[in-house]
Design a protein around this motif. Sequence first.
Motif, PDB file in Angstrom:
ATOM      1  N   VAL A   1       0.957  -1.240   0.184  1.00 55.48           N
ATOM      2  CA  VAL A   1      -0.068   0.200  -0.200  1.00 55.48           C
ATOM      3  C   VAL A   1       1.018   1.712  -0.481  1.00 55.48           C
ATOM      4  CG1 VAL A   1      -2.127   1.818   1.010  1.00 55.48           C
ATOM      5  CG2 VAL A   1      -1.590  -1.029   1.113  1.00 55.48           C
ATOM      6  N   ALA A   2       2.050   1.300   0.984  1.00 58.39           N
ATOM      7  CA  ALA A   2       2.536   2.490   1.080  1.00 58.39           C
ATOM      8  C   ALA A   2       3.583   2.903  -0.618  1.00 58.39           C
ATOM      9  CB  ALA A   2       3.962   2.475   1.689  1.00 58.39           C
ATOM     10  N   GLY A   3       3.680   1.743  -1.152  1.00 57.75           N
ATOM     11  CA  GLY A   3       4.389   2.085  -1.990  1.00 57.75           C
ATOM     12  C   GLY A   3       2.831   2.451  -3.286  1.00 57.75           C
ATOM     13  N   GLU A   4       2.119   2.266  -2.872  1.00 56.75           N
ATOM     14  CA  GLU A   4       1.276   2.958  -4.146  1.00 56.75           C
ATOM     15  C   GLU A   4       1.109   4.245  -3.739  1.00 56.75           C
ATOM     16  OE1 GLU A   4       0.117   1.500  -7.058  1.00 56.75           O
ATOM     17  OE2 GLU A   4      -0.017  -0.519  -6.701  1.00 56.75           O
ATOM     18  N   ALA A   5       1.222   4.468  -2.319  1.00 57.47           N
ATOM     19  CA  ALA A   5       0.819   5.966  -2.003  1.00 57.47           C
ATOM     20  C   ALA A   5       2.323   6.772  -2.511  1.00 57.47           C
ATOM     21  CB  ALA A   5       0.632   5.965  -0.408  1.00 57.47           C
ATOM     22  N   SER A   6       3.286   6.194  -2.329  1.00 56.04           N
ATOM     23  CA  SER A   6       4.269   7.094  -2.660  1.00 56.04           C
ATOM     24  C   SER A   6       4.116   7.384  -4.336  1.00 56.04           C
ATOM     25  CB  SER A   6       5.841   6.363  -1.897  1.00 56.04           C
ATOM     26  OG  SER A   6       6.191   5.116  -3.166  1.00 56.04           O
ATOM     27  N   LEU A   7       3.993   6.490  -4.604  1.00 59.09           N
ATOM     28  CA  LEU A   7       3.836   6.918  -6.318  1.00 59.09           C
ATOM     29  C   LEU A   7       2.822   7.587  -6.985  1.00 59.09           C
ATOM     30  CD1 LEU A   7       5.028   3.163  -7.840  1.00 59.09           C
ATOM     31  CD2 LEU A   7       6.282   5.714  -7.839  1.00 59.09           C
ATOM     32  N   GLY A   8       1.546   8.371  -5.943  1.00 53.77           N
ATOM     33  CA  GLY A   8       0.764   8.878  -6.502  1.00 53.77           C
ATOM     34  C   GLY A   8      -0.223   8.344  -7.008  1.00 53.77           C
ATOM     35  N   THR A   9      -0.355   6.453  -7.129  1.00 54.46           N
ATOM     36  CA  THR A   9      -1.367   6.241  -7.127  1.00 54.46           C
ATOM     37  C   THR A   9      -3.290   5.437  -6.799  1.00 54.46           C
ATOM     38  OG1 THR A   9      -0.219   4.106  -7.789  1.00 54.46           O
ATOM     39  CG2 THR A   9       0.439   5.085  -9.634  1.00 54.46           C
ATOM     40  N   LEU A  10      -2.681   6.023  -5.341  1.00 55.23           N
ATOM     41  CA  LEU A  10      -3.252   5.027  -4.260  1.00 55.23           C
ATOM     42  C   LEU A  10      -4.209   5.454  -5.137  1.00 55.23           C
ATOM     43  CD1 LEU A  10      -4.082   2.791  -2.475  1.00 55.23           C
ATOM     44  CD2 LEU A  10      -3.098   5.076  -0.516  1.00 55.23           C
ATOM     45  N   ARG A  11      -4.402   6.752  -4.621  1.00 52.22           N
ATOM     46  CA  ARG A  11      -6.267   7.389  -4.749  1.00 52.22           C
ATOM     47  C   ARG A  11      -6.615   6.846  -6.079  1.00 52.22           C
ATOM     48  NH1 ARG A  11      -6.564  14.046  -4.922  1.00 52.22           N
ATOM     49  NH2 ARG A  11      -6.640  13.534  -2.588  1.00 52.22           N
ATOM     50  N   TYR A  12      -5.860   6.672  -7.212  1.00 53.66           N
ATOM     51  CA  TYR A  12      -6.757   6.330  -8.481  1.00 53.66           C
ATOM     52  C   TYR A  12      -6.513   4.979  -8.087  1.00 53.66           C
ATOM     53  CZ  TYR A  12      -6.458   4.309 -12.982  1.00 53.66           C
ATOM     54  OH  TYR A  12      -7.002   4.134 -14.416  1.00 53.66           O
ATOM     55  N   LEU A  13      -6.661   3.847  -7.806  1.00 57.81           N
ATOM     56  CA  LEU A  13      -6.957   2.494  -7.286  1.00 57.81           C
ATOM     57  C   LEU A  13      -8.004   2.782  -6.674  1.00 57.81           C
ATOM     58  CD1 LEU A  13      -3.699   0.645  -6.858  1.00 57.81           C
ATOM     59  CD2 LEU A  13      -5.213   0.673  -9.026  1.00 57.81           C
ATOM     60  N   LEU A  14      -8.492   3.281  -5.353  1.00 61.10           N
ATOM     61  CA  LEU A  14      -9.550   3.873  -4.990  1.00 61.10           C
ATOM     62  C   LEU A  14     -10.282   4.005  -5.589  1.00 61.10           C
ATOM     63  CD1 LEU A  14      -8.001   4.264  -1.075  1.00 61.10           C
ATOM     64  CD2 LEU A  14      -8.722   1.959  -1.857  1.00 61.10           C
ATOM     65  N   ALA A  15     -10.608   4.913  -6.408  1.00 57.85           N
ATOM     66  CA  ALA A  15     -11.318   5.675  -6.810  1.00 57.85           C
ATOM     67  C   ALA A  15     -12.122   4.777  -8.268  1.00 57.85           C
ATOM     68  CB  ALA A  15     -10.917   6.669  -7.772  1.00 57.85           C
ATOM     69  N   GLY A  16     -11.195   3.440  -8.496  1.00 57.61           N
ATOM     70  CA  GLY A  16     -11.925   2.412  -9.214  1.00 57.61           C
ATOM     71  C   GLY A  16     -13.132   1.745  -8.610  1.00 57.61           C
ATOM     72  N   PRO A  17     -13.476   0.802  -9.081  1.00 58.54           N
ATOM     73  CA  PRO A  17     -14.420   0.129  -9.113  1.00 58.54           C
ATOM     74  C   PRO A  17     -14.410  -0.928  -8.065  1.00 58.54           C
ATOM     75  CG  PRO A  17     -14.250  -0.547 -10.985  1.00 58.54           C
ATOM     76  CD  PRO A  17     -13.641   0.461 -10.601  1.00 58.54           C
ATOM     77  N   ALA A  18     -12.944  -1.268  -7.863  1.00 60.35           N
ATOM     78  CA  ALA A  18     -12.660  -2.099  -6.926  1.00 60.35           C
ATOM     79  C   ALA A  18     -12.683  -1.889  -4.940  1.00 60.35           C
ATOM     80  CB  ALA A  18     -11.015  -2.700  -6.663  1.00 60.35           C
ATOM     81  N   GLY A  19     -13.047  -1.048  -4.346  1.00 60.41           N
ATOM     82  CA  GLY A  19     -12.914  -0.583  -3.216  1.00 60.41           C
ATOM     83  C   GLY A  19     -11.395  -1.070  -2.426  1.00 60.41           C
ATOM     84  N   ARG A  20     -12.232  -0.634  -1.219  1.00 61.55           N
ATOM     85  CA  ARG A  20     -10.238  -0.373  -0.207  1.00 61.55           C
ATOM     86  C   ARG A  20     -10.076  -1.745  -0.436  1.00 61.55           C
ATOM     87  NH1 ARG A  20      -9.912   4.855   2.664  1.00 61.55           N
ATOM     88  NH2 ARG A  20     -10.369   6.061   0.777  1.00 61.55           N
ATOM     89  N   GLY A  21     -11.562  -2.590   0.725  1.00 62.59           N
ATOM     90  CA  GLY A  21     -11.426  -3.635   1.168  1.00 62.59           C
ATOM     91  C   GLY A  21     -10.493  -5.105  -0.540  1.00 62.59           C
ATOM     92  N   ARG A  22     -11.362  -5.173  -1.456  1.00 60.04           N
ATOM     93  CA  ARG A  22     -10.730  -5.642  -2.504  1.00 60.04           C
ATOM     94  C   ARG A  22      -8.744  -5.146  -3.244  1.00 60.04           C
ATOM     95  NH1 ARG A  22     -14.770  -5.767  -7.661  1.00 60.04           N
ATOM     96  NH2 ARG A  22     -16.170  -6.719  -6.163  1.00 60.04           N
TER      97      ARG A  22
END
Length: 285
Positions: A102-123
């Motif tokens: 998770v931290a790797g996505e946050a450091s790259l700035g992609t975590l918000r993009y992933l969570l904005a998609g249909p996957a959701g935080r749990g998935r």
Amino acid sequence: MPSDRRPAGSGPTSLPGLRLLGSELGVLFRRRRTWAMLLALAAVPVLIAVAVRLSSAVPPGRGPAFLDQISQNGLFVGITAMLVAVPLFLPLTIGVVAGDTVAGEASLGTLRYLLAGPAGRGRLLLVKYAGAVLFAVAAPFTIALVGAGIGAVLFPVGPVTLLSGDSIGPAEAVGRLLLIAAYLAVSLVGLAAVGLFMSTLTDVPVGAMAATVVLAVVTQVADALPQLDWLHPWLFSHRWLDFADLLRQPVVWDSFAANALLQAGYVAVFGALAYARLATKDILS
């Protein structure tokens, strides 16, 4: 510098979870870092085999368990290498992979993009954890297979005498070697869950990696202190080396089941903590 992560929706399947999982595994196993760690793990049995081959006879009782038996049967290279890798090398690589989830996505700035998609935080957490678990499976199996291969090249291979005194053929012995690798893979899933939780606490991957690895070392130190006997059964590292029952005839599954139950407890607790943290986390990047 371009990122090596591709959008979650670029997979071949229409299911968001499977698409995200395929993307995650593709990213993980395309990374040079991943292959560098697997190659480093593969170097452990190679180094042991070459050292034994170039040395004189190893005195009984010196060095790791089974080291003195390698020159008589190359299949012991894999077992010895896994014993050597368990205390530090395997936890180190799992800590790197799990701490980056998770931290790797946050450091790259992609975590918000992933969570904005249909996957959701749990998935997303499930997919990230699945990637870490797959690496936890690949790591000990790499050591076992490379150990069996280099052992067969440099030393004779024949029947193996088990701890119970029974003798089994080389083919069955390789099966036992892979069974030990499976045991170690199960042993590491608890640490992977701890690393996942650590990764949700920070946006700096190195911090999560270091915290996971340090915790793995600390638990092993605590497990070695007799003053903490009451705590030992609850430590995720307590049963990492309890695979002797897999070297008996017939196989005794008690230690495998107890280890799986212990690791499942860590997965449940730290998985829930990771979800609770991510679910309430303010995603800024």
